[in-house]
Write a protein that holds these residues in place. Structure first.
Motif, short mmCIF file in Angstrom:
data_model
loop_
_atom_site.label_atom_id
_atom_site.label_comp_id
_atom_site.label_asym_id
_atom_site.label_seq_id
_atom_site.Cartn_x
_atom_site.Cartn_y
_atom_site.Cartn_z
N LEU A 27 0.82 -1.21 0.00
CA LEU A 27 0.00 0.00 0.00
C LEU A 27 0.86 1.26 0.00
O LEU A 27 0.62 2.19 -0.78
N VAL A 28 1.86 1.30 0.86
CA VAL A 28 2.70 2.50 0.95
C VAL A 28 3.49 2.71 -0.34
O VAL A 28 3.66 3.84 -0.80
N ASP A 29 3.97 1.62 -0.94
CA ASP A 29 4.68 1.74 -2.22
C ASP A 29 3.76 2.30 -3.30
O ASP A 29 4.17 3.12 -4.13
N TRP A 30 2.50 1.84 -3.30
CA TRP A 30 1.53 2.32 -4.28
C TRP A 30 1.29 3.82 -4.12
O TRP A 30 1.25 4.56 -5.10
N MET A 145 -11.60 -1.10 6.10
CA MET A 145 -11.70 -2.55 6.07
C MET A 145 -13.07 -2.95 5.52
O MET A 145 -14.09 -2.48 5.99
N SER A 146 -13.07 -3.81 4.50
CA SER A 146 -14.34 -4.27 3.94
C SER A 146 -15.03 -5.26 4.88
O SER A 146 -16.25 -5.27 5.00
N PHE A 147 -14.26 -6.10 5.53
CA PHE A 147 -14.80 -7.00 6.55
C PHE A 147 -13.67 -7.41 7.48
O PHE A 147 -12.50 -7.38 7.11
N PRO A 195 -9.04 -1.88 -4.07
CA PRO A 195 -9.18 -2.91 -3.03
C PRO A 195 -7.92 -3.78 -2.97
O PRO A 195 -7.40 -4.19 -4.01
N PHE A 196 -7.44 -4.03 -1.77
CA PHE A 196 -6.31 -4.93 -1.56
C PHE A 196 -6.86 -6.21 -0.94
O PHE A 196 -7.30 -6.21 0.22
N ALA A 197 -6.86 -7.29 -1.70
CA ALA A 197 -7.34 -8.58 -1.20
C ALA A 197 -6.19 -9.27 -0.47
O ALA A 197 -5.13 -9.52 -1.05
N ARG A 259 -9.13 -4.75 2.19
CA ARG A 259 -9.07 -3.35 2.61
C ARG A 259 -8.97 -2.48 1.35
O ARG A 259 -8.19 -2.80 0.45
N THR A 260 -9.79 -1.45 1.32
CA THR A 260 -9.83 -0.57 0.16
C THR A 260 -9.24 0.79 0.51
O THR A 260 -9.52 1.34 1.58
N THR A 261 -8.42 1.31 -0.39
CA THR A 261 -7.86 2.65 -0.21
C THR A 261 -8.34 3.55 -1.34
O THR A 261 -8.23 3.21 -2.53
N TRP A 262 -8.88 4.69 -0.95
CA TRP A 262 -9.25 5.74 -1.88
C TRP A 262 -8.13 6.77 -1.88
O TRP A 262 -7.80 7.35 -0.82
#
Length: 267
Positions: A27-30, A145-147, A195-197, A259-262
């Protein structure tokens, strides 16, 4: 939040950071790829014990990161960890109640809000504050967090197949928030909603079993009397340190969540 609740939440956050380290690095790299230049001034809203703060400080070695949280206990843990990692000169904790207005952070290049906005009384006001305190071209990252993570196989060996699925179904509060329209109303331009699965199997981080136990205990604490007594007994067996079915003894755990990041930019 009571002292015991704060301590329990701090442990959960720290276990989450340990077990999901590979996801966090991705995530941080993205976000680094999306940023127009390495961010020098970063704000972490609702920093907790510093999962995002420390990951960002390590990913961007010239950045100064301000961790904003209401809890002095959380900030104390964060600053201790920053010191141990040699980051004390670039990380500062700032106690503030975001429901009472934006703290004195100055202008930022990147604002990070992970699983914190949904706790705010008025998220729109917080987003407006983020917009006002980002430089033009600056980036805002909102993660939710999606779930709640899932850990157990369908058959856990106590005669109650599908137990974990029923626990989640009993506590499901509906679809998670889509922050896209909220970001656009605050003036941001949405760059991406990713979304990061997360699906960890096989050789898992050492803290996984304790992470699973803490997460499942948190879910157990929210189950009401309407939940089936046989299911509660089976879940208690999984959570019992001394049970042969204890989550601490299992070799068939996995870690599954989304987890989804906008990512949104101030024009």
């Amino acid at each position: 939040m009571s002292q015991s609740e704060t301590t329990a939440m701090a442990e959960l956050l720290e276990l989450d950071a340990q077990v999901l380290q590979s996801y966090l690095a991705e995530l941080v790299d993205w976000l680094g790829d999306l940023s127009d230049g390495a961010p020098a001034r970063i704000v972490d809203l609702g920093s907790g014990t510093g999962t995002g703060t420390l990951a960002l400080a390590q990913r961007f070695p010239r950045a100064h990161v301000t961790a904003v949280d209401l809890s002095p206990q959380m900030l104390h843990r964060l600053t201790e960890k920053a010191s141990a990692l040699g980051l004390a000169g670039r990380v500062r904790g700032l106690r503030a109640d975001l429901d009472q207005g934006w703290p004195r952070t100055g202008t930022s290049d990147l604002v990070w809000a992970a699983s914190s906005l949904h706790h705010m009384a008025d998220p729109g006001r917080v987003l407006a504050g983020a917009f006002d305190h980002l430089r033009p071209g600056g980036l805002l990252a909102v993660t939710e967090m999606s779930f709640f993570p899932r850990f157990l196989p369908d058959d856990i060996g106590v005669g109650r197949p599908g137990l974990e699925a029923r626990v989640h179904a009993a506590l499901d509060s509906g679809p998670s928030v889509d922050w896209s329209p909220h970001l656009e109303r605050a003036g941001f331009r949405l760059e991406a909603a990713r979304p990061f699965a997360i699906d960890l199997r096989g050789s898992l981080p050492p803290a996984t079993a304790r992470y699973a136990q803490v997460c499942l205990r948190k879910l157990r604490s929210h189950l009401g009397r309407e939940f089936a007594a046989d299911d509660l007994a089976a879940l208690d067996a999984v959570l019992d340190d001394d049970s042969p079915h204890s989550v601490l003894r299992r070799t068939d755990l996995t870690v599954r969540t989304v987890r989804t990041t906008w990512a949104a930019r101030r024009p």
